[in-house]
Design a protein around this motif. Structure first.
Motif, PDB file in Angstrom:
ATOM      1  N   GLU A 132       0.752  -1.093  -0.106  1.00  0.00           N
ATOM      2  CA  GLU A 132      -0.002   0.067  -0.095  1.00  0.00           C
ATOM      3  C   GLU A 132       0.940   1.230   0.114  1.00  0.00           C
ATOM      4  OE1 GLU A 132      -3.711  -1.069   2.847  1.00  0.00           O
ATOM      5  OE2 GLU A 132      -1.881  -1.409   3.740  1.00  0.00           O
ATOM      6  N   TRP A 133       0.375   2.490   0.213  1.00  0.00           N
ATOM      7  CA  TRP A 133       0.950   3.678   0.217  1.00  0.00           C
ATOM      8  C   TRP A 133       2.001   3.788   1.299  1.00  0.00           C
ATOM      9  CZ3 TRP A 133      -1.509   8.986   1.465  1.00  0.00           C
ATOM     10  CH2 TRP A 133      -2.212   9.105   2.676  1.00  0.00           C
ATOM     11  N   TRP A 134       2.037   2.909   2.313  1.00  0.00           N
ATOM     12  CA  TRP A 134       2.937   2.974   3.350  1.00  0.00           C
ATOM     13  C   TRP A 134       4.216   2.662   3.071  1.00  0.00           C
ATOM     14  CZ3 TRP A 134       0.556   5.952   6.947  1.00  0.00           C
ATOM     15  CH2 TRP A 134      -0.713   5.866   7.059  1.00  0.00           C
ATOM     16  N   GLY A 135       4.331   1.541   2.148  1.00  0.00           N
ATOM     17  CA  GLY A 135       5.686   1.337   1.809  1.00  0.00           C
ATOM     18  C   GLY A 135       5.807  -0.445   2.396  1.00  0.00           C
ATOM     19  N   LEU A 136       6.974  -0.969   2.000  1.00  0.00           N
ATOM     20  CA  LEU A 136       7.198  -2.388   2.411  1.00  0.00           C
ATOM     21  C   LEU A 136       7.590  -2.329   3.724  1.00  0.00           C
ATOM     22  CD1 LEU A 136       7.344  -5.273   1.670  1.00  0.00           C
ATOM     23  CD2 LEU A 136       9.816  -4.677   0.869  1.00  0.00           C
ATOM     24  N   ASN A 137       6.533  -2.352   4.722  1.00  0.00           N
ATOM     25  CA  ASN A 137       6.665  -2.353   5.746  1.00  0.00           C
ATOM     26  C   ASN A 137       6.225  -3.929   6.451  1.00  0.00           C
ATOM     27  OD1 ASN A 137       3.737  -2.783   5.971  1.00  0.00           O
ATOM     28  ND2 ASN A 137       3.507  -0.502   6.841  1.00  0.00           N
ATOM     29  N   ASP A 138       6.407  -4.124   7.800  1.00  0.00           N
ATOM     30  CA  ASP A 138       6.435  -5.427   8.391  1.00  0.00           C
ATOM     31  C   ASP A 138       5.064  -5.920   8.161  1.00  0.00           C
ATOM     32  OD1 ASP A 138       8.923  -5.152   8.980  1.00  0.00           O
ATOM     33  OD2 ASP A 138       8.830  -5.587  11.103  1.00  0.00           O
ATOM     34  N   TYR A 139       3.807  -4.844   8.301  1.00  0.00           N
ATOM     35  CA  TYR A 139       2.606  -5.733   8.069  1.00  0.00           C
ATOM     36  C   TYR A 139       2.553  -6.404   6.487  1.00  0.00           C
ATOM     37  CZ  TYR A 139       0.573  -3.137  11.805  1.00  0.00           C
ATOM     38  OH  TYR A 139       0.319  -2.674  13.237  1.00  0.00           O
ATOM     39  N   ILE A 140       3.124  -5.932   5.613  1.00  0.00           N
ATOM     40  CA  ILE A 140       3.293  -6.363   4.259  1.00  0.00           C
ATOM     41  C   ILE A 140       4.143  -7.656   4.273  1.00  0.00           C
ATOM     42  CG2 ILE A 140       3.890  -6.101   1.774  1.00  0.00           C
ATOM     43  CD1 ILE A 140       1.424  -4.582   2.591  1.00  0.00           C
ATOM     44  N   LYS A 141       5.170  -7.768   5.150  1.00  0.00           N
ATOM     45  CA  LYS A 141       5.800  -9.047   5.136  1.00  0.00           C
ATOM     46  C   LYS A 141       5.058  -9.904   5.711  1.00  0.00           C
ATOM     47  CE  LYS A 141      10.351  -6.511   5.361  1.00  0.00           C
ATOM     48  NZ  LYS A 141      11.443  -6.062   6.568  1.00  0.00           N
ATOM     49  N   LYS A 142       4.128  -9.492   6.583  1.00  0.00           N
ATOM     50  CA  LYS A 142       3.615 -10.750   7.369  1.00  0.00           C
ATOM     51  C   LYS A 142       2.416 -11.220   6.565  1.00  0.00           C
ATOM     52  CE  LYS A 142      -0.064 -10.981  11.328  1.00  0.00           C
ATOM     53  NZ  LYS A 142      -0.529 -10.336  12.195  1.00  0.00           N
ATOM     54  N   GLU A 143       1.872 -10.220   5.627  1.00  0.00           N
ATOM     55  CA  GLU A 143       0.729 -10.675   4.779  1.00  0.00           C
ATOM     56  C   GLU A 143       1.509 -11.581   3.557  1.00  0.00           C
ATOM     57  OE1 GLU A 143      -2.910 -11.119   3.033  1.00  0.00           O
ATOM     58  OE2 GLU A 143      -2.385 -10.018   4.955  1.00  0.00           O
ATOM     59  N   ALA A 144       2.814 -11.186   3.364  1.00  0.00           N
ATOM     60  CA  ALA A 144       3.274 -12.285   2.398  1.00  0.00           C
ATOM     61  C   ALA A 144       3.630 -13.660   2.989  1.00  0.00           C
ATOM     62  CB  ALA A 144       4.771 -11.451   1.868  1.00  0.00           C
ATOM     63  N   ALA A 145       4.131 -13.636   4.182  1.00  0.00           N
ATOM     64  CA  ALA A 145       3.920 -14.843   5.046  1.00  0.00           C
ATOM     65  C   ALA A 145       3.014 -15.631   4.938  1.00  0.00           C
ATOM     66  CB  ALA A 145       4.646 -14.620   6.094  1.00  0.00           C
ATOM     67  N   THR A 146       1.663 -14.981   5.062  1.00  0.00           N
ATOM     68  CA  THR A 146       0.455 -15.622   5.383  1.00  0.00           C
ATOM     69  C   THR A 146      -0.036 -16.156   3.931  1.00  0.00           C
ATOM     70  OG1 THR A 146      -0.343 -13.992   6.864  1.00  0.00           O
ATOM     71  CG2 THR A 146      -1.954 -15.245   5.701  1.00  0.00           C
ATOM     72  N   LEU A 147       0.300 -15.525   2.778  1.00  0.00           N
ATOM     73  CA  LEU A 147       0.169 -16.019   1.697  1.00  0.00           C
ATOM     74  C   LEU A 147       0.904 -17.236   1.148  1.00  0.00           C
ATOM     75  CD1 LEU A 147      -0.628 -12.449  -0.159  1.00  0.00           C
ATOM     76  CD2 LEU A 147      -2.235 -14.269   0.112  1.00  0.00           C
ATOM     77  N   ALA A 148       2.283 -16.967   1.550  1.00  0.00           N
ATOM     78  CA  ALA A 148       3.220 -18.211   1.284  1.00  0.00           C
ATOM     79  C   ALA A 148       2.818 -19.552   2.023  1.00  0.00           C
ATOM     80  CB  ALA A 148       4.624 -17.859   1.865  1.00  0.00           C
ATOM     81  N   ASN A 149       2.281 -19.253   3.249  1.00  0.00           N
ATOM     82  CA  ASN A 149       1.646 -20.435   3.816  1.00  0.00           C
ATOM     83  C   ASN A 149       0.563 -21.260   3.570  1.00  0.00           C
ATOM     84  OD1 ASN A 149       3.913 -20.424   5.980  1.00  0.00           O
ATOM     85  ND2 ASN A 149       2.900 -19.134   7.022  1.00  0.00           N
ATOM     86  N   GLU A 150      -0.321 -20.200   2.942  1.00  0.00           N
ATOM     87  CA  GLU A 150      -1.403 -20.637   2.175  1.00  0.00           C
ATOM     88  C   GLU A 150      -1.552 -21.378   0.896  1.00  0.00           C
ATOM     89  OE1 GLU A 150      -4.664 -17.857   4.691  1.00  0.00           O
ATOM     90  OE2 GLU A 150      -3.610 -16.944   3.008  1.00  0.00           O
ATOM     91  N   LEU A 151      -0.397 -20.687   0.466  1.00  0.00           N
ATOM     92  CA  LEU A 151       0.043 -21.057  -1.178  1.00  0.00           C
ATOM     93  C   LEU A 151       0.999 -21.851  -1.422  1.00  0.00           C
ATOM     94  CD1 LEU A 151      -0.980 -17.722  -2.962  1.00  0.00           C
ATOM     95  CD2 LEU A 151      -2.346 -19.450  -2.785  1.00  0.00           C
ATOM     96  N   LYS A 152       1.024 -23.380  -1.137  1.00  0.00           N
ATOM     97  CA  LYS A 152       2.198 -24.097  -0.866  1.00  0.00           C
ATOM     98  C   LYS A 152       2.665 -24.070  -2.711  1.00  0.00           C
ATOM     99  CE  LYS A 152       2.143 -24.744   3.428  1.00  0.00           C
ATOM    100  NZ  LYS A 152       3.118 -24.154   4.287  1.00  0.00           N
ATOM    101  N   GLY A 153       3.873 -24.328  -2.453  1.00  0.00           N
ATOM    102  CA  GLY A 153       4.699 -24.192  -3.748  1.00  0.00           C
ATOM    103  C   GLY A 153       4.732 -23.229  -4.484  1.00  0.00           C
ATOM    104  N   VAL A 154       4.593 -22.072  -4.010  1.00  0.00           N
ATOM    105  CA  VAL A 154       4.687 -20.638  -4.751  1.00  0.00           C
ATOM    106  C   VAL A 154       5.771 -19.909  -4.051  1.00  0.00           C
ATOM    107  CG1 VAL A 154       3.458 -18.573  -5.310  1.00  0.00           C
ATOM    108  CG2 VAL A 154       2.257 -20.659  -5.252  1.00  0.00           C
TER     109      VAL A 154
END
Length: 293
Positions: free
Chosen positions: A103-125
């Motif tokens: 979002e407009w905040w930048g690559l902050n730790d919330y986005i890293k957390k969201e990326a980790a959530t998606l990585a755990n939910e999308l195995k093999g990606v």
């Protein structure tokens, strides 16, 4: 309130002018030149940062530190520079990628957390959260507005193209982003060309150049909010018409919520609609990335 609507009308006027500035061939748009419509559309959206109603609707994120899987990486960009991103690699070798755009905040730790959530939910990606702010992160709406306005289209494109090269020639790429990142998620799909297999955009500024939309190699899941005064139902409806003109498929999901309803730090956050939108995005990504389970 009158001042807000005057500013909003001016914003729509800029976007309308941008949509009329067509004439550059798709091939030329694909290289490092400034694509008239997409550049003006994203930059017109950035102008909203000067609107007090818009910036006032974004509460500063609460302090948060991400501690988990993933690492910061650096890669070459097509403008001769380098860029950084947060990457979580798949446990198994994979050419499937999800580009996450902040979002407009930048690559902050919330986005890293969201990326980790998606990585755990999308195995093999492989999940890569791009940094279009080149290391800068905002903690106040004023800072975020300045950063969003300062983004140069050519630099953002160079970062995305560099990430595509980093993913490799056989990569199958989907993208997801919110607000500022929602518009750039669609631009990522356009820049990815034949590598693109999916695009999720949350309340982001759509591309208005039908000629460019015709080059999409994927369908799009577009998530909007019916109470959004900026990426409004009218903007969503126009995008649907433009995609139809381009003969491309778009699935529109609209929720009775306000802009940035999927952001927990936003006062208009809706836990219910955020969960529904996230479920729709996961279903879409699993299908388009051809994941099992």
């Amino acid at each position: 309130m009158k001042k807000f609507w005057t500013l909003y009308a001016a914003f729509l006027s800029v976007v309308s002018v941008a949509s009329a500035q067509v004439g550059t061939s798709p091939a030329k748009l694909a290289c490092c030149s400034r694509p008239a419509t997409s550049a003006n559309a994203t930059e017109a959206f950035a102008m909203l940062a000067t609107n007090e109603d818009f910036s006032g609707g974004h509460d500063a994120p609460l302090p948060y530190t991400y501690e988990g899987q993933g690492e910061m990486i650096e890669f070459k960009t097509t403008d001769g520079q380098t860029a950084k991103a947060f990457e979580i690699k798949s446990n198994v070798r994979s050419d499937k990628y999800l580009f996450v755009i902040h979002e407009w905040w930048g690559l902050n730790d919330y986005i890293k957390k969201e990326a980790a959530t998606l990585a755990n939910e999308l195995k093999g990606v492989n999940v890569i959260a791009l940094d279009l702010y080149d290391g800068q992160v905002a903690t106040t709406a004023e800072e975020a507005g300045k950063l969003m306005q300062a983004v140069k289209t050519e630099r953002a494109q160079a970062i995305i193209k560099g990430a595509l090269l980093h993913a490799g020639p056989n990569a199958k790429v989907s993208s997801i982003g919110w607000c500022f990142g929602g518009g750039w998620s669609l631009q990522t799909a356009l820049l990815a060309g034949p590598k693109a297999v999916g695009c999720v955009m949350y309340y982001g500024m759509p591309e208005k150049d039908v000629a460019k939309l015709k080059t999409l190699n994927t369908d799009v899941l577009a998530i909007f909010a019916s109470q959004d005064k900026w990426i409004s139902p009218e903007v969503a409806a126009q995008f649907q018409r433009d995609m139809a003109s381009a003969k491309k498929k778009v699935t529109i999901k609209s929720y009775d919520a306000d802009h940035a309803f999927a952001n927990p730090s936003n006062p208009k956050y809706s836990k219910e609609f955020s969960a529904q939108a996230h479920a729709a995005a996961l279903e879409y990504l699993r299908k388009n990335l051809k994941l099992k389970g």
